[in-house]
Motif scaffolding. Structure first.
Motif, mmCIF file in Angstrom:
data_model
loop_
_atom_site.group_PDB
_atom_site.id
_atom_site.type_symbol
_atom_site.label_atom_id
_atom_site.label_comp_id
_atom_site.label_asym_id
_atom_site.label_seq_id
_atom_site.Cartn_x
_atom_site.Cartn_y
_atom_site.Cartn_z
ATOM 1 N N ARG A 4 5.333 8.700 -11.589
ATOM 2 C CA ARG A 4 4.991 7.185 -11.873
ATOM 3 C C ARG A 4 6.076 6.307 -12.840
ATOM 4 N NH1 ARG A 4 -1.024 8.542 -13.241
ATOM 5 N NH2 ARG A 4 -1.328 9.563 -11.273
ATOM 6 N N LEU A 5 6.527 7.047 -13.900
ATOM 7 C CA LEU A 5 7.457 6.591 -14.635
ATOM 8 C C LEU A 5 8.863 6.213 -13.967
ATOM 9 C CD1 LEU A 5 8.252 5.601 -17.718
ATOM 10 C CD2 LEU A 5 8.749 8.128 -17.887
ATOM 11 N N GLY A 6 9.146 6.976 -12.948
ATOM 12 C CA GLY A 6 10.379 6.626 -12.149
ATOM 13 C C GLY A 6 10.243 5.766 -11.496
ATOM 14 N N TYR A 7 9.202 5.443 -10.799
ATOM 15 C CA TYR A 7 9.084 4.352 -9.878
ATOM 16 C C TYR A 7 8.947 3.153 -10.543
ATOM 17 C CZ TYR A 7 6.512 1.224 -6.748
ATOM 18 O OH TYR A 7 6.257 0.149 -5.771
ATOM 19 N N ILE A 8 8.224 2.810 -11.892
ATOM 20 C CA ILE A 8 8.364 1.670 -12.613
ATOM 21 C C ILE A 8 9.676 1.495 -12.991
ATOM 22 C CG2 ILE A 8 7.718 0.721 -14.855
ATOM 23 C CD1 ILE A 8 4.953 2.438 -14.529
ATOM 24 N N ILE A 9 10.435 2.580 -13.545
ATOM 25 C CA ILE A 9 11.910 2.327 -13.989
ATOM 26 C C ILE A 9 12.883 1.728 -12.893
ATOM 27 C CG2 ILE A 9 14.144 3.452 -14.747
ATOM 28 C CD1 ILE A 9 11.943 5.075 -16.804
ATOM 29 N N ALA A 10 12.592 2.410 -11.677
ATOM 30 C CA ALA A 10 13.362 1.993 -10.487
ATOM 31 C C ALA A 10 13.070 0.825 -10.021
ATOM 32 C CB ALA A 10 13.134 3.180 -9.269
ATOM 33 N N ASN A 11 11.820 0.147 -10.372
ATOM 34 C CA ASN A 11 11.606 -1.077 -9.626
ATOM 35 C C ASN A 11 11.078 -2.310 -10.653
ATOM 36 O OD1 ASN A 11 11.078 -0.526 -6.579
ATOM 37 N ND2 ASN A 11 9.951 1.153 -7.592
ATOM 38 N N THR A 12 11.950 -2.118 -11.768
ATOM 39 C CA THR A 12 12.028 -2.943 -12.792
ATOM 40 C C THR A 12 13.271 -3.082 -13.617
ATOM 41 O OG1 THR A 12 11.139 -1.426 -14.524
ATOM 42 C CG2 THR A 12 9.322 -2.819 -13.350
ATOM 43 N N GLU A 13 13.421 -4.263 -14.208
ATOM 44 C CA GLU A 13 14.668 -4.327 -15.063
ATOM 45 C C GLU A 13 14.319 -4.457 -16.502
ATOM 46 O OE1 GLU A 13 17.087 -8.248 -15.319
ATOM 47 O OE2 GLU A 13 17.639 -7.162 -13.225
ATOM 48 N N GLU A 14 15.069 -3.974 -17.396
ATOM 49 C CA GLU A 14 14.822 -3.966 -18.793
ATOM 50 C C GLU A 14 15.027 -5.395 -19.335
ATOM 51 O OE1 GLU A 14 16.274 -1.595 -22.911
ATOM 52 O OE2 GLU A 14 17.409 -1.499 -21.267
ATOM 53 N N ARG A 15 14.272 -5.846 -20.089
ATOM 54 C CA ARG A 15 14.357 -7.281 -20.869
ATOM 55 C C ARG A 15 15.015 -6.950 -22.132
ATOM 56 N NH1 ARG A 15 8.478 -10.012 -20.662
ATOM 57 N NH2 ARG A 15 8.048 -9.547 -18.672
ATOM 58 N N CYS A 16 16.372 -7.654 -22.250
ATOM 59 C CA CYS A 16 17.079 -7.470 -23.308
ATOM 60 C C CYS A 16 18.251 -8.294 -23.441
ATOM 61 C CB CYS A 16 17.755 -5.863 -23.379
ATOM 62 S SG CYS A 16 18.674 -5.717 -24.658
ATOM 63 N N ASP A 17 18.020 -9.490 -24.282
ATOM 64 C CA ASP A 17 19.187 -10.377 -24.508
ATOM 65 C C ASP A 17 19.869 -10.507 -25.647
ATOM 66 O OD1 ASP A 17 17.112 -11.211 -26.297
ATOM 67 O OD2 ASP A 17 17.161 -13.376 -25.205
ATOM 68 N N VAL A 18 19.848 -9.326 -26.361
ATOM 69 C CA VAL A 18 20.364 -9.311 -27.733
ATOM 70 C C VAL A 18 21.583 -8.371 -27.544
ATOM 71 C CG1 VAL A 18 20.391 -8.587 -30.231
ATOM 72 C CG2 VAL A 18 18.598 -9.829 -29.263
ATOM 73 N N LEU A 19 22.705 -8.646 -27.961
ATOM 74 C CA LEU A 19 24.153 -7.869 -27.846
ATOM 75 C C LEU A 19 24.539 -7.476 -29.175
ATOM 76 C CD1 LEU A 19 26.095 -6.332 -25.759
ATOM 77 C CD2 LEU A 19 27.413 -8.270 -26.059
ATOM 78 N N ILE A 20 24.656 -6.106 -29.677
ATOM 79 C CA ILE A 20 25.261 -5.685 -30.848
ATOM 80 C C ILE A 20 26.740 -5.223 -30.534
ATOM 81 C CG2 ILE A 20 24.937 -4.334 -32.685
ATOM 82 C CD1 ILE A 20 21.753 -4.302 -32.346
ATOM 83 N N ILE A 21 27.562 -5.773 -31.228
ATOM 84 C CA ILE A 21 28.962 -5.129 -31.251
ATOM 85 C C ILE A 21 28.883 -4.098 -32.191
ATOM 86 C CG2 ILE A 21 31.333 -5.575 -31.732
ATOM 87 C CD1 ILE A 21 29.986 -7.613 -29.738
ATOM 88 N N HIS A 22 29.338 -2.917 -31.456
ATOM 89 C CA HIS A 22 29.334 -1.604 -31.953
ATOM 90 C C HIS A 22 30.387 -1.425 -32.902
ATOM 91 C CE1 HIS A 22 28.984 2.755 -32.503
ATOM 92 N NE2 HIS A 22 27.918 2.591 -32.146
#
Length: 186
Positions: A4-22
């Motif tokens: 189930r977890l794999g299905y969710i990850i495969a069919n969704t996109e992570e929300r993230c709009d913050v970029l940190i310069i490493h």
């Protein structure tokens, strides 16, 4: 569970709009072989403490290596694009040096930018850094999609969206201790 977890990850996109310069470039410039890790421990501690603060406040972020940013990063109307991801907010942690290519990208970037400190060197050469934050840390926190707090800093939140729905995942990094969090606005 994992199917189930794999299905969710495969069919969704992570929300993230913050970029940190490493700050990897700082690590390379500060590293002294005979001192081993002691030479970079202060930079590592500052950065780790800042990441824990972000985790406590529920900031969803990705890291950008400056070499990858130079090679694949593009500034557009909506922010900085690397691959398929667009970042509307950039955080530059406390760093002594920054790459000229990163500086050039940040100079034309029109989104939110927050400098924790002011770099003193550009490609390892002394430089009067003229870029400034256009938001403060509290503005980044208040602009988040939902409110997450975890005062002990042991738990991190991530959010995913897709045609099958929206999901929030919480991960406790401690294998032995409880973590107490609060999530609002979902």
């Amino acid at each position: 569970y994992f199917a189930r977890l794999g299905y969710i990850i495969a069919n969704t996109e992570e929300r993230c709009d913050v970029l940190i310069i490493h700050p990897m470039r700082d690590i390379w410039l500060e590293y002294i072989r005979k001192d081993n890790l002691k030479s970079v421990s202060e930079t590592e501690k500052r950065f780790a403490d800042f990441i824990v603060l972000l985790r406590k406040k529920g900031v969803l972020y990705h890291f950008a290596d400056e070499t990858i940013l130079e090679k694949y990063g593009k500034v557009g109307e909506n922010g900085i694009t690397i691959g398929k991801r667009v970042y509307s907010t950039v955080i530059v942690p406390e760093m002594d040096t920054i790459a000229k290519s990163t500086y050039d990208i940040l100079k034309i970037f029109g989104g939110k930018i927050f400098f924790v400190g002011k770099p003193k060197f550009l490609d390892g050469k002394e430089f009067d850094f003229d870029l400034k934050s256009n938001v403060d840390f509290n503005e980044i926190i208040t602009s988040l999609t939902f409110n997450f707090t975890c005062e002990d800093g042991k738990t991190q939140i991530t959010s995913r969206k897709g045609r099958i729905g929206d999901y929030v995942f919480l991960k406790n990094y401690s294998r032995t201790e409880e973590s107490f969090c609060e999530v609002k606005g979902i």
